[in-house]
Write an enzyme that holds these catalytic residues in place. Structure first.
Site, PDB file in Angstrom:
ATOM      1  N   SER A  17      -3.115  -7.162  16.255  1.00 15.70           N
ATOM      2  CA  SER A  17      -4.389  -6.789  15.650  1.00 15.70           C
ATOM      3  C   SER A  17      -5.526  -7.709  16.086  1.00 15.70           C
ATOM      4  O   SER A  17      -6.614  -7.261  16.447  1.00 15.70           O
ATOM      5  CB  SER A  17      -4.259  -6.811  14.124  1.00 15.70           C
ATOM      6  OG  SER A  17      -3.241  -5.920  13.705  1.00 15.70           O
ATOM      7  N   GLY A  18      -5.297  -9.017  16.074  1.00 10.89           N
ATOM      8  CA  GLY A  18      -6.338  -9.964  16.429  1.00 10.89           C
ATOM      9  C   GLY A  18      -6.676  -9.934  17.903  1.00 10.89           C
ATOM     10  O   GLY A  18      -7.854  -9.955  18.292  1.00 10.89           O
ATOM     11  N   CYS A  45       1.937  -5.567  13.091  1.00 13.47           N
ATOM     12  CA  CYS A  45       1.343  -4.652  12.106  1.00 13.47           C
ATOM     13  C   CYS A  45       1.630  -3.200  12.431  1.00 13.47           C
ATOM     14  O   CYS A  45       2.099  -2.438  11.591  1.00 13.47           O
ATOM     15  CB  CYS A  45      -0.163  -4.894  12.006  1.00 13.47           C
ATOM     16  SG  CYS A  45      -0.997  -3.763  10.866  1.00 13.47           S
ATOM     17  N   CYS A  50       2.793  -3.473   8.808  1.00 16.73           N
ATOM     18  CA  CYS A  50       1.932  -2.711   7.893  1.00 16.73           C
ATOM     19  C   CYS A  50       2.090  -1.201   8.017  1.00 16.73           C
ATOM     20  O   CYS A  50       2.242  -0.498   7.014  1.00 16.73           O
ATOM     21  CB  CYS A  50       0.456  -3.042   8.141  1.00 16.73           C
ATOM     22  SG  CYS A  50       0.099  -4.722   8.601  1.00 16.73           S
ATOM     23  N   LYS A  53       5.777   0.247   7.420  1.00 24.68           N
ATOM     24  CA  LYS A  53       6.086  -0.090   6.030  1.00 24.68           C
ATOM     25  C   LYS A  53       5.353   0.814   5.060  1.00 24.68           C
ATOM     26  O   LYS A  53       5.923   1.308   4.086  1.00 24.68           O
ATOM     27  CB  LYS A  53       5.723  -1.547   5.781  1.00 24.68           C
ATOM     28  CG  LYS A  53       5.916  -2.062   4.367  1.00 24.68           C
ATOM     29  CD  LYS A  53       4.618  -2.163   3.566  1.00 24.68           C
ATOM     30  CE  LYS A  53       3.440  -2.607   4.318  1.00 24.68           C
ATOM     31  NZ  LYS A  53       2.706  -3.774   3.900  1.00 24.68           N
ATOM     32  N   TYR A 180       5.890 -11.352  -0.241  1.00 22.51           N
ATOM     33  CA  TYR A 180       5.485  -9.952  -0.288  1.00 22.51           C
ATOM     34  C   TYR A 180       6.334  -9.059   0.604  1.00 22.51           C
ATOM     35  O   TYR A 180       6.570  -7.888   0.273  1.00 22.51           O
ATOM     36  CB  TYR A 180       3.986  -9.813   0.030  1.00 22.51           C
ATOM     37  CG  TYR A 180       3.592 -10.039   1.459  1.00 22.51           C
ATOM     38  CD1 TYR A 180       3.516  -8.983   2.361  1.00 22.51           C
ATOM     39  CD2 TYR A 180       3.248 -11.305   1.919  1.00 22.51           C
ATOM     40  CE1 TYR A 180       3.131  -9.193   3.673  1.00 22.51           C
ATOM     41  CE2 TYR A 180       2.858 -11.513   3.224  1.00 22.51           C
ATOM     42  CZ  TYR A 180       2.808 -10.455   4.110  1.00 22.51           C
ATOM     43  OH  TYR A 180       2.430 -10.653   5.407  1.00 22.51           O
ATOM     44  N   ILE A 181       6.856  -9.578   1.732  1.00 24.66           N
ATOM     45  CA  ILE A 181       7.694  -8.740   2.595  1.00 24.66           C
ATOM     46  C   ILE A 181       8.994  -8.394   1.883  1.00 24.66           C
ATOM     47  O   ILE A 181       9.440  -7.237   1.887  1.00 24.66           O
ATOM     48  CB  ILE A 181       7.969  -9.446   3.937  1.00 24.66           C
ATOM     49  CG1 ILE A 181       6.672  -9.604   4.728  1.00 24.66           C
ATOM     50  CG2 ILE A 181       8.987  -8.649   4.756  1.00 24.66           C
ATOM     51  CD1 ILE A 181       6.822 -10.395   6.013  1.00 24.66           C
ATOM     52  N   GLU A 184       8.250  -5.870  -0.937  1.00 27.16           N
ATOM     53  CA  GLU A 184       7.932  -4.530  -0.445  1.00 27.16           C
ATOM     54  C   GLU A 184       9.175  -3.803   0.057  1.00 27.16           C
ATOM     55  O   GLU A 184       9.387  -2.621  -0.256  1.00 27.16           O
ATOM     56  CB  GLU A 184       6.891  -4.628   0.671  1.00 27.16           C
ATOM     57  CG  GLU A 184       5.517  -5.021   0.140  1.00 27.16           C
ATOM     58  CD  GLU A 184       4.473  -5.192   1.223  1.00 27.16           C
ATOM     59  OE1 GLU A 184       3.279  -5.126   0.902  1.00 27.16           O
ATOM     60  OE2 GLU A 184       4.854  -5.391   2.404  1.00 27.16           O
ATOM     61  N   ARG A 207       5.182 -15.962  -5.904  1.00 35.98           N
ATOM     62  CA  ARG A 207       4.726 -17.164  -6.598  1.00 35.98           C
ATOM     63  C   ARG A 207       3.411 -17.703  -6.046  1.00 35.98           C
ATOM     64  O   ARG A 207       2.786 -18.564  -6.654  1.00 35.98           O
ATOM     65  CB  ARG A 207       5.820 -18.228  -6.555  1.00 35.98           C
ATOM     66  CG  ARG A 207       7.078 -17.804  -7.321  1.00 35.98           C
ATOM     67  CD  ARG A 207       8.137 -18.883  -7.299  1.00 35.98           C
ATOM     68  NE  ARG A 207       7.736 -20.072  -8.021  1.00 35.98           N
ATOM     69  CZ  ARG A 207       7.859 -20.236  -9.337  1.00 35.98           C
ATOM     70  NH1 ARG A 207       8.370 -19.259 -10.082  1.00 35.98           N
ATOM     71  NH2 ARG A 207       7.486 -21.365  -9.916  1.00 35.98           N
ATOM     72  N   THR A 315      -3.432  -8.835   8.435  1.00 33.01           N
ATOM     73  CA  THR A 315      -4.037  -8.119   9.562  1.00 33.01           C
ATOM     74  C   THR A 315      -5.567  -8.130   9.533  1.00 33.01           C
ATOM     75  O   THR A 315      -6.202  -8.426  10.552  1.00 33.01           O
ATOM     76  CB  THR A 315      -3.513  -6.673   9.604  1.00 33.01           C
ATOM     77  OG1 THR A 315      -2.127  -6.708   9.982  1.00 33.01           O
ATOM     78  CG2 THR A 315      -4.272  -5.823  10.614  1.00 33.01           C
ATOM     79  N   HIS A 443     -14.232   7.608 -16.303  1.00 31.69           N
ATOM     80  CA  HIS A 443     -13.163   7.981 -17.234  1.00 31.69           C
ATOM     81  C   HIS A 443     -12.641   9.381 -16.914  1.00 31.69           C
ATOM     82  O   HIS A 443     -13.400  10.271 -16.583  1.00 31.69           O
ATOM     83  CB  HIS A 443     -13.713   7.956 -18.657  1.00 31.69           C
ATOM     84  CG  HIS A 443     -12.684   8.262 -19.701  1.00 31.69           C
ATOM     85  ND1 HIS A 443     -11.715   7.361 -20.072  1.00 31.69           N
ATOM     86  CD2 HIS A 443     -12.475   9.392 -20.427  1.00 31.69           C
ATOM     87  CE1 HIS A 443     -10.953   7.915 -20.997  1.00 31.69           C
ATOM     88  NE2 HIS A 443     -11.390   9.137 -21.225  1.00 31.69           N
ATOM     89  N   GLU A 448     -11.258   1.775 -14.765  1.00 31.60           N
ATOM     90  CA  GLU A 448     -12.291   1.553 -15.789  1.00 31.60           C
ATOM     91  C   GLU A 448     -11.960   0.371 -16.698  1.00 31.60           C
ATOM     92  O   GLU A 448     -12.856  -0.235 -17.299  1.00 31.60           O
ATOM     93  CB  GLU A 448     -12.496   2.804 -16.609  1.00 31.60           C
ATOM     94  CG  GLU A 448     -11.345   3.178 -17.529  1.00 31.60           C
ATOM     95  CD  GLU A 448     -11.627   4.429 -18.362  1.00 31.60           C
ATOM     96  OE1 GLU A 448     -12.744   4.507 -18.905  1.00 31.60           O
ATOM     97  OE2 GLU A 448     -10.745   5.311 -18.439  1.00 31.60           O
TER      98      GLU A 448
END
Length: 454
Positions: A17-18, A45, A50, A53, A180-181, A184, A207, A315, A443, A448
């Site tokens: 990506s970079g 990614c 990303c 996944k 997170y991996i 997920e 954490r 990413t 609403h 909200e």
């Protein structure tokens, strides 16, 4: 001569990506650019992160909607199983379309795409398969790779890359990790119907986020039927005669599964680049030391993305960094450093979790406990309000000072992945609790609640 030196204005090592973002932005400014990448365009990614996944996440979401929600909405729907191979083909077809888009973009901007592994010869020269390339500006954007534990039998497990190569859905799976991996992958496998075990060294996952997210996620996972194994480590993996696997944990318990997935962290892919030999400073983990403007310790060599020490491994951070660098070098534009504190991020679990800013603990440490006021909300999302399977939503605002500036916004619940983006703009701009309160609610929505908290 085949190995004579080829000259460019700019070389990007790594087409994730970079790297792609930086190469394209530089070429748009008129630079002659080379992009070096040994594997598929798009990096982790697009190919192993990303994108695939998120497709798997959507598949799990569909399964959840059909099985848990559809009956109480009056739909008589019967599932006849998951065609894993069909899902893989659909996923790969989407990725191939992205590859096609990248190919078109590189041709449009006349970027030279070199396939192979690069290593530095000097600060302005690299070599790829015997061919030398030179430029006054070289950016390293090679990303990171999954790590494995140093235990007996670790080779019997898959890393997060190997997960996407699975030819069939594992009926019983253990995911080892708590970031997170890990969350997920465990969540989507559970959502697709696999018996899923999550093995964590500490008491709850995520954490690095506000504690509310990890602690409530444990509650939600338990309700969904995930097998949670907190405060333990995997010490050995044994292959049985029927090819199933047994995990031996540090509390001497054993788990019997068909598949083990290691999701215990990632390490920078810098080993083969010979960066140290040309003077680029690396930290103890092998990450590149770079300043807020992506300069390394060597003039003319830059770094963006997951390999940069202290940078968020996301990413959008890599993309923005790559573009900012290219515009500084070739567009004569200065830029403000990315403020790491205000990077929004989402964990695509079921339900998803989103966060921007400081956790409650971090805010109290930075501003003092007496300067922090926290607002929370908990409710059943309307999606599951009429169903037997109730899905809870948890929201939290962290405010500081007399003006109650919102310095942290955190949530776990249906739609949090889409809700967060707009609120991230407000938080980054310095919105206060009074600003939230004065904004009319939409609403009925979950979002909200962020403007109705008292």
């Amino acid at each position: 001569m085949a190995n004579s030196k080829k000259f460019f204005d700019y070389i990007c090592i790594g087409a994730g990506s970079g790297g792609i973002a930086s190469a394209n932005k530089a070429a748009q400014q008129g630079a002659k650019v080379a992009l070096i990448e040994p594997q598929a365009l798009g990096g982790t990614c697009v190919n192993l992160g990303c994108v695939p996944k998120k497709i798997m996440w959507y598949a799990a979401q569909l399964n959840e909607s059909i099985q848990d929600f559809a009956p109480d909405y009056g739909f008589d729907v019967k599932l006849h199983g998951l065609d894993w191979q069909k899902l893989k083909r659909s996923r790969q077809a989407y990725i191939e379309r992205i590859h096609g888009f990248y190919d078109t973009l590189l041709m449009k901007h006349q970027i030279t795409h070199v396939q192979g592994y690069a290593k530095f010869v000097d600060k302005q020269t690299i070599v790829v398969d015997g061919q030398f390339y030179s430029a006054p500006h070289i950016t390293v954007a090679v990303g990171a790779a999954p790590t494995r534990p140093s235990i007996e039998g670790q080779a019997l497990g898959l890393d997060s890359n190997g997960f996407f190569a699975l030819e069939q859905q594992p009926q019983r799976v253990a995911v080892v990790g708590a970031g997170y991996i890990a969350v997920e992958l465990a969540s989507l496998l559970l959502g697709l119907g696999s018996e899923t075990h999550l093995i964590m060294r500490k008491g709850y996952p995520l954490r690095q986020f506000d504690a509310m997210l990890g602690q409530t996620m444990v509650q939600q996972f338990a309700k969904q039927g995930m097998h949670l194994h907190p405060n333990v480590e995997c010490e050995q993996v044994i292959q049985e005669k029927d090819n199933s696997l047994t995990l031996v944990l540090s509390d001497q318990s054993r788990i019997h599964v068909d598949c083990v997935i290691w999701a215990i962290g990632r390490q920078p892919a810098t080993d083969s680049l010979h960066l140290s030999e040309v003077g680029v400073k690396l930290n103890a983990e092998g990450k590149v030391e770079a300043d807020a403007y992506y300069n390394t310790s060597v003039d003319g060599i830059y770094a963006v993305g997951d390999i940069v020490a202290g940078s968020a491994e996301l990413t959008p951070v890599a993309v923005k960094s790559g573009r900012q660098l290219a515009m500084r070098l070739f567009g004569r534009q200065t830029h403000l450093p990315i403020e790491q504190q205000w990077i929004p991020t989402v964990v695509f679990s079921h339900p998803p979790a989103g966060s921007i800013g400081l956790s409650q603990v971090a805010a109290e440490e930075s501003y003092g406990v007496d300067q922090v006021k926290v607002y929370t909300s908990q409710f059943t999302s309307m999606l599951s309000g009429v169903t037997t399977h109730r899905q809870q939503t948890f929201l939290k605002l962290v405010c500081v000072g007399a003006e109650q500036r919102v310095v942290g916004l955190h949530g776990l619940g249906a739609g949090m992945d889409e809700i967060l983006q707009g609120f991230a703009v407000a938080v980054k701009l310095g919105a206060t609790k009074a600003d939230f309160d004065s904004t009319l609610a939409i609403h009925p929505t979950s979002a909200e609640e962020f403007v109705l908290m008292t």
